[in-house]
Design a protein around this motif. Structure first.
Motif, PDB file in Angstrom:
ATOM      1  N   ILE A  29      40.761  37.858  31.212  1.00 34.69           N
ATOM      2  CA  ILE A  29      41.564  38.824  31.733  1.00 34.69           C
ATOM      3  C   ILE A  29      42.880  38.239  32.352  1.00 34.69           C
ATOM      4  O   ILE A  29      43.101  37.129  32.362  1.00 34.69           O
ATOM      5  CB  ILE A  29      40.977  39.704  32.767  1.00 34.69           C
ATOM      6  CG1 ILE A  29      40.722  38.680  33.918  1.00 34.69           C
ATOM      7  CG2 ILE A  29      39.572  40.361  32.477  1.00 34.69           C
ATOM      8  CD1 ILE A  29      40.192  39.411  35.160  1.00 34.69           C
ATOM      9  N   ASP A  30      44.130  39.109  32.263  1.00 39.88           N
ATOM     10  CA  ASP A  30      45.391  38.550  32.675  1.00 39.88           C
ATOM     11  C   ASP A  30      45.628  38.810  34.267  1.00 39.88           C
ATOM     12  O   ASP A  30      46.524  38.498  34.712  1.00 39.88           O
ATOM     13  CB  ASP A  30      46.424  39.369  31.931  1.00 39.88           C
ATOM     14  CG  ASP A  30      46.059  39.142  30.386  1.00 39.88           C
ATOM     15  OD1 ASP A  30      46.341  38.087  29.766  1.00 39.88           O
ATOM     16  OD2 ASP A  30      45.390  40.038  29.777  1.00 39.88           O
ATOM     17  N   TYR A  31      45.048  39.711  34.726  1.00 37.00           N
ATOM     18  CA  TYR A  31      45.075  40.067  36.081  1.00 37.00           C
ATOM     19  C   TYR A  31      43.872  40.849  36.698  1.00 37.00           C
ATOM     20  O   TYR A  31      42.987  41.236  35.944  1.00 37.00           O
ATOM     21  CB  TYR A  31      46.336  41.026  36.445  1.00 37.00           C
ATOM     22  CG  TYR A  31      46.207  42.486  36.074  1.00 37.00           C
ATOM     23  CD1 TYR A  31      45.742  43.376  37.034  1.00 37.00           C
ATOM     24  CD2 TYR A  31      46.508  42.879  34.838  1.00 37.00           C
ATOM     25  CE1 TYR A  31      45.509  44.591  36.555  1.00 37.00           C
ATOM     26  CE2 TYR A  31      46.420  44.178  34.366  1.00 37.00           C
ATOM     27  CZ  TYR A  31      45.708  44.998  35.445  1.00 37.00           C
ATOM     28  OH  TYR A  31      45.838  46.477  34.972  1.00 37.00           O
ATOM     29  N   GLY A  34      46.143  42.004  42.599  1.00 33.89           N
ATOM     30  CA  GLY A  34      46.843  43.242  43.221  1.00 33.89           C
ATOM     31  C   GLY A  34      45.769  43.797  44.465  1.00 33.89           C
ATOM     32  O   GLY A  34      44.448  43.373  44.328  1.00 33.89           O
ATOM     33  N   ALA A  35      46.336  44.758  44.877  1.00 29.86           N
ATOM     34  CA  ALA A  35      45.792  45.494  45.755  1.00 29.86           C
ATOM     35  C   ALA A  35      45.795  47.036  45.518  1.00 29.86           C
ATOM     36  O   ALA A  35      46.799  47.463  45.290  1.00 29.86           O
ATOM     37  CB  ALA A  35      45.993  45.065  47.006  1.00 29.86           C
ATOM     38  N   ILE A  36      44.752  47.792  45.667  1.00 28.53           N
ATOM     39  CA  ILE A  36      44.720  49.046  45.344  1.00 28.53           C
ATOM     40  C   ILE A  36      43.998  50.229  46.374  1.00 28.53           C
ATOM     41  O   ILE A  36      42.887  49.642  47.059  1.00 28.53           O
ATOM     42  CB  ILE A  36      44.288  49.921  43.915  1.00 28.53           C
ATOM     43  CG1 ILE A  36      44.735  51.152  43.538  1.00 28.53           C
ATOM     44  CG2 ILE A  36      42.675  49.103  43.981  1.00 28.53           C
ATOM     45  CD1 ILE A  36      44.099  51.430  42.164  1.00 28.53           C
ATOM     46  N   ALA A  37      44.619  51.243  46.704  1.00 28.53           N
ATOM     47  CA  ALA A  37      44.005  52.365  47.405  1.00 28.53           C
ATOM     48  C   ALA A  37      44.261  52.452  48.917  1.00 28.53           C
ATOM     49  O   ALA A  37      44.264  51.481  49.479  1.00 28.53           O
ATOM     50  CB  ALA A  37      42.261  52.288  47.440  1.00 28.53           C
ATOM     51  N   GLY A  38      45.104  53.640  49.198  1.00 24.16           N
ATOM     52  CA  GLY A  38      45.543  53.945  50.460  1.00 24.16           C
ATOM     53  C   GLY A  38      46.619  52.996  50.803  1.00 24.16           C
ATOM     54  O   GLY A  38      46.718  53.136  52.111  1.00 24.16           O
ATOM     55  N   ASP A  93      49.235  39.767  45.270  1.00 23.50           N
ATOM     56  CA  ASP A  93      50.547  39.460  44.431  1.00 23.50           C
ATOM     57  C   ASP A  93      51.424  40.780  43.984  1.00 23.50           C
ATOM     58  O   ASP A  93      52.163  40.735  43.739  1.00 23.50           O
ATOM     59  CB  ASP A  93      50.087  38.898  43.322  1.00 23.50           C
ATOM     60  CG  ASP A  93      49.462  37.355  43.459  1.00 23.50           C
ATOM     61  OD1 ASP A  93      50.007  36.543  44.167  1.00 23.50           O
ATOM     62  OD2 ASP A  93      48.310  37.474  42.932  1.00 23.50           O
ATOM     63  N   GLY A  94      50.882  41.967  44.839  1.00 22.90           N
ATOM     64  CA  GLY A  94      51.329  43.010  44.550  1.00 22.90           C
ATOM     65  C   GLY A  94      50.578  44.539  44.716  1.00 22.90           C
ATOM     66  O   GLY A  94      49.496  44.126  45.283  1.00 22.90           O
TER      67      GLY A  94
END
Length: 220
Positions: A124-126, A167-171, A186-187
């Motif tokens: 994977i790339d991220y 990265g980070a996700i949710a809320g 990283d984002g």
């Protein structure tokens, strides 16, 4: 692997159709500074998804921002997208890589330590860790990780794949950008906080400024 700029991943979800045309929303996010666009639709037919993805790709073409398709390798191939974002129940990353080729972008969701171990060994790339906080954009069966949970999974990935963007996700809203970047992100990946803000271009600019400032503060 392809170098991925994950600073601001704008996810245009099929549920945003009540806000505006998804291609228009994607173009506005890119104008504001989004570095990735991901198209997600859990309800649309395959044919409709391909049509929508082609429209989004055309709307952001020439801006140097990749378009990824959530879950669907077949749609990514048919629409000429730059890659896919995969979850635990989707096609294996190894199979996606074989189908999409060495230059496609492949991302993976990480929710648990087991996911993190799998991601560290996958082509994977991220990776994107979440959900960090509660969100109304998607039904998550797992409880939110919180910043401590995020930090622990991020640290484990960094030990095994130090160059992998995560990265980070949710809320995640503007007030939560600095804490998640400080926790190692990283984002950020955003949906409602960006696309339901009433000013997509201005809000994307604000997110990019917040991410860039937090990364600079961390020395990243």
């Amino acid at each position: 692997m392809t170098t991925v700029d994950f600073r601001l991943n704008a996810i245009v979800d099929g549920s945003l159709a009540d806000v505006a045309d998804l291609a228009v929303l994607a173009a506005e996010a890119v104008r504001g500074g989004a570095t990735l666009v991901q198209y997600r639709d859990k309800q649309a037919s395959s044919r409709r998804m391909v049509e929508q993805a082609v429209a989004i790709r055309a709307a952001i073409e020439g801006r140097g921002v990749p378009l990824l398709i959530n879950d669907r390798v077949d749609v990514a191939l048919a629409a000429g997208a730059h890659g896919v974002h995969l979850g635990a129940e989707d096609l294996e990353a190894e199979t996606a890589r074989r189908l999409l080729g060495p230059f496609a972008i492949i991302g993976l969701t990480v929710k648990t330590e087991q996911d993190a171990q799998h991601a560290a060994a996958a082509p994977i790339d991220y990776a994107c860790i979440g959900g960090v906080f509660a969100t109304a954009s998607k039904v998550n069966t797992n409880p939110p990780l919180g910043l401590d949970g995020y930090r622990a999974l991020r640290r484990g990935l960094a030990e095994k794949r130090p160059d992998l963007p995560v990265g980070a996700i949710a809320g995640i809203d503007l007030n939560r950008v600095a804490p998640v970047i400080a926790a190692g992100a990283d984002g950020v990946a955003v949906i409602a906080a960006l696309f339901r803000s009433g000013d997509v271009v201005g809000t994307a600019r604000a997110f990019r400024a917040a991410v860039d400032a937090a990364l600079a503060e961390r020395g990243a």
